[in-house]
Scaffold this motif. Structure first.
Motif, mmCIF file in Angstrom:
data_model
loop_
_atom_site.group_PDB
_atom_site.id
_atom_site.type_symbol
_atom_site.label_atom_id
_atom_site.label_comp_id
_atom_site.label_asym_id
_atom_site.label_seq_id
_atom_site.Cartn_x
_atom_site.Cartn_y
_atom_site.Cartn_z
ATOM 1 N N ALA A 1 0.844 9.793 -5.018
ATOM 2 C CA ALA A 1 0.043 9.500 -3.834
ATOM 3 C C ALA A 1 -0.329 10.763 -3.055
ATOM 4 C CB ALA A 1 0.799 8.531 -2.924
ATOM 5 N N ALA B 1 -3.849 8.522 -10.761
ATOM 6 C CA ALA B 1 -3.036 7.303 -10.652
ATOM 7 C C ALA B 1 -2.939 6.565 -11.986
ATOM 8 C CB ALA B 1 -3.625 6.387 -9.592
ATOM 9 N N LYS C 1 0.299 4.869 -12.507
ATOM 10 C CA LYS C 1 0.802 4.182 -11.324
ATOM 11 C C LYS C 1 1.329 2.782 -11.642
ATOM 12 C CE LYS C 1 -0.343 3.417 -6.475
ATOM 13 N NZ LYS C 1 -1.351 3.645 -5.410
ATOM 14 N N ASP D 1 0.851 -1.191 0.000
ATOM 15 C CA ASP D 1 0.000 0.000 0.000
ATOM 16 C C ASP D 1 0.884 1.238 0.000
ATOM 17 O OD1 ASP D 1 0.692 0.720 2.768
ATOM 18 O OD2 ASP D 1 -0.584 -0.971 3.343
ATOM 19 N N ASP D 2 0.287 2.400 -0.272
ATOM 20 C CA ASP D 2 1.060 3.630 -0.416
ATOM 21 C C ASP D 2 1.865 3.960 0.841
ATOM 22 O OD1 ASP D 2 0.143 3.998 -2.978
ATOM 23 O OD2 ASP D 2 -1.466 5.376 -2.422
ATOM 24 N N ARG E 1 4.841 1.558 1.191
ATOM 25 C CA ARG E 1 5.823 1.876 0.148
ATOM 26 C C ARG E 1 6.554 3.178 0.484
ATOM 27 N NH1 ARG E 1 2.854 0.447 -3.701
ATOM 28 N NH2 ARG E 1 1.817 2.459 -3.950
ATOM 29 N N HIS E 2 5.841 4.119 1.107
ATOM 30 C CA HIS E 2 6.475 5.364 1.531
ATOM 31 C C HIS E 2 7.536 5.087 2.594
ATOM 32 C CE1 HIS E 2 6.988 9.563 2.562
ATOM 33 N NE2 HIS E 2 6.639 9.331 3.814
ATOM 34 N N LEU F 1 6.213 7.796 -7.428
ATOM 35 C CA LEU F 1 5.029 7.160 -6.842
ATOM 36 C C LEU F 1 4.512 7.970 -5.655
ATOM 37 C CD1 LEU F 1 6.183 3.440 -7.001
ATOM 38 C CD2 LEU F 1 4.122 4.360 -8.091
ATOM 39 N N ASN F 2 5.427 8.511 -4.877
ATOM 40 C CA ASN F 2 5.006 9.326 -3.735
ATOM 41 C C ASN F 2 4.317 10.605 -4.199
ATOM 42 O OD1 ASN F 2 5.134 9.786 -0.732
ATOM 43 N ND2 ASN F 2 6.227 11.606 -1.427
#
Length: 482
Positions: A435, A457, A460, A380-381, A384-385, A431-432
């Motif tokens: 998000a 997205a 994405k 999930d975001d 991943r962050h 990606l960040n």
């Protein structure tokens, strides 16, 4: 000999206020000084970390050679060699400086001058005796000149903490910022190309350094990078300068996190929290700059540019605040005094070889990135962050400690490792951005503005696969510290 000093930058109005209030409780001596700086046309002395000037005060002339980069936060001491001379011609046969100036004798020429009116006080602060010199004047090179207004606090006796105690008193009277430019630096900047944003550079580390010394030198470099970019932002809303100011704060926060085992005193958490606060104050302006680069909608672009103006105004207010100046003073003191541990075990930790400490840290971070990013596509975001943050720390640690690994093989591996880390970071950063853009648009009340697809997205899946591939490359890249 060594000089122990702290440099502060003032506005000219601040200097006038200090002269009016005279917080030093004694009458200053006042002298005019003219200093002529010499170097080769290739700036050999500057590249060696040296400056050479002949300073004239009345009928007296003194040749002064200094070493070091003037970064007060790394260490309060700089090497200085002073010699009375009869005229404006460098004297190079002094045994103390011959080695440092080798190969330059026939090529030295005057490059620029510094002309100042100096007010000087000798005061007692706590257990220390301090010489205070306030210089107001200008740097002159041919047809170019720049204003100069600074205070130099030089400790003669007593604890160096007295320099910071006095700095805080002065900062209550008028804004005083930690200075990171020597007079020589100002001259070279005047005769060189126009300076803008300042990127992080490699900080020299020696194999025989201990962990404490390595940390202090690295932290000082981060602080200097921030202050140089902050200076650019004081007169220009430069996108790259704001970005590099945030990078400097982020690097310093990461260094704090990486080196946390070295510290036990209560100031550590406070300083790290304050760094987080200051970086967050610049965050909106940076996020808007990123979105402006991506949008193709004229309406959204107009709205973002208006929001950018407000965000830069808020960032400028934060940078010039009492809180931010106090943070810089606190950081400079904490980094330079180095009283981070009092117990014997802690002192042993500080004294351990920097390379040994670095290898252990690099191993720990590498394992976290390798394991945490093993299934990037399905994360999930938020998770991943977290991988992105750890990867950033690893990248910074690799850049910080790279100079400790000097063999030919280690140097080659280091270059390949940095490239692999850069690729992974770029994809995780994109990606960040995807998000966080919707939340930023919502915060700016721009969610309903037409054509916000650049922040959707849609891309994405492509970015996720690219990030996963970059992670595989990272895992397969040999570690330079092993």
């Amino acid at each position: 000999m060594q000089e122990t000093e702290l440099k502060l930058e003032l506005a000219q109005a601040g200097a006038s206020l200090l002269l009016k209030e005279n917080p030093f409780a004694c009458t200053p001596t006042i002298r005019r000084q003219r200093s002529v700086y010499y170097d080769t046309q290739e700036w050999d002395l500057s590249q060696r970390g040296l400056s050479l000037c002949i300073r004239q005060c009345g009928n007296e002339r003194t040749q002064i050679v200094k070493s070091g980069d003037g970064s007060a936060a790394e260490a309060l001491t700089r090497e200085e060699w002073a010699l009375p001379v009869a005229e404006d011609t460098p004297v190079l046969d002094n045994p103390q400086i011959q080695a440092q100036l080798a190969g330059t004798a026939d090529r030295l020429a005057p490059l620029f001058e510094v002309r100042v009116k100096r007010h000087r006080w000798s005061i007692t602060e706590g257990d220390a005796t301090i010489d205070v010199a306030m210089d107001v004047g200008k740097v002159v090179a041919a047809d170019r000149e720049a204003q100069l207004c600074e205070i130099v606090l030089e400790r003669k006796t007593g604890s160096p903490t007295a320099l910071f105690a006095l700095t805080r008193k002065l900062n209550l009277i008028t804004p005083a910022s930690i200075g990171v430019l020597t007079k020589a630096d100002r001259g070279y900047r005047l005769i060189g190309p126009a300076r803008g944003a300042v990127k992080a550079s490699v900080t020299p580390l020696a194999a025989d350094m201990n962990a404490a010394t390595a940390f202090a030198r690295l932290a000082s470099a981060c602080l200097k990078q921030f202050r140089l970019n902050e200076m650019v932002l004081s007169w220009s809303r430069d996108t790259e300068a704001l970005h590099q100011a945030r990078v400097a704060l982020r690097r310093l926060r990461s260094l704090f996190s990486i080196c946390k085992p070295l510290f036990t005193d209560s100031r550590f958490d406070h300083l790290r929290d304050e760094l987080r606060w200051l970086a967050s104050e610049l965050g909106d302006a940076r996020n808007i700059d990123v979105m402006i680069k991506s949008t193709t909608s004229e309406e959204l672009l107009r709205c973002l540019q208006e929001a950018r103006s407000d965000a830069y105004g808020a960032a400028g207010a934060a940078l010039s605040s009492v809180r931010a100046r106090a943070l810089m003073i606190d950081l400079a003191e904490w980094i330079s005094i180095r009283d981070w541990r009092s117990d014997e075990a802690g002192k042993a930790l500080l004294a351990q070889p920097a390379r040994q400490f670095a290898s252990r840290i690099l191993d720990k971070l590498w394992k976290k990135v390798a394991k945490g990013g093993s299934n990037l596509i399905d994360l999930d975001d938020e998770t991943r962050h977290e991988v992105r943050i750890t990867a950033k720390k690893l990248r910074y640690a690799a850049e910080f400690f790279g100079p400790l690994y000097e063999s030919k093989q280690e140097t080659k591996r280091h270059k390949r490792f940095i490239v692999a880390m850069g690729g992974l970071q770029d994809h995780l950063g994109s990606l960040n951005d995807l998000a966080t853009a919707p939340d930023m648009l919502s915060k700016l009340q721009l969610s309903e503005v037409a054509d916000t697809e650049p922040f959707s997205a849609d891309d994405k899946e492509k970015l996720l696969h690219a990030a996963a591939e970059a992670h595989d490359i990272f895992v397969d890249t040999k570690r330079f510290w092993r």
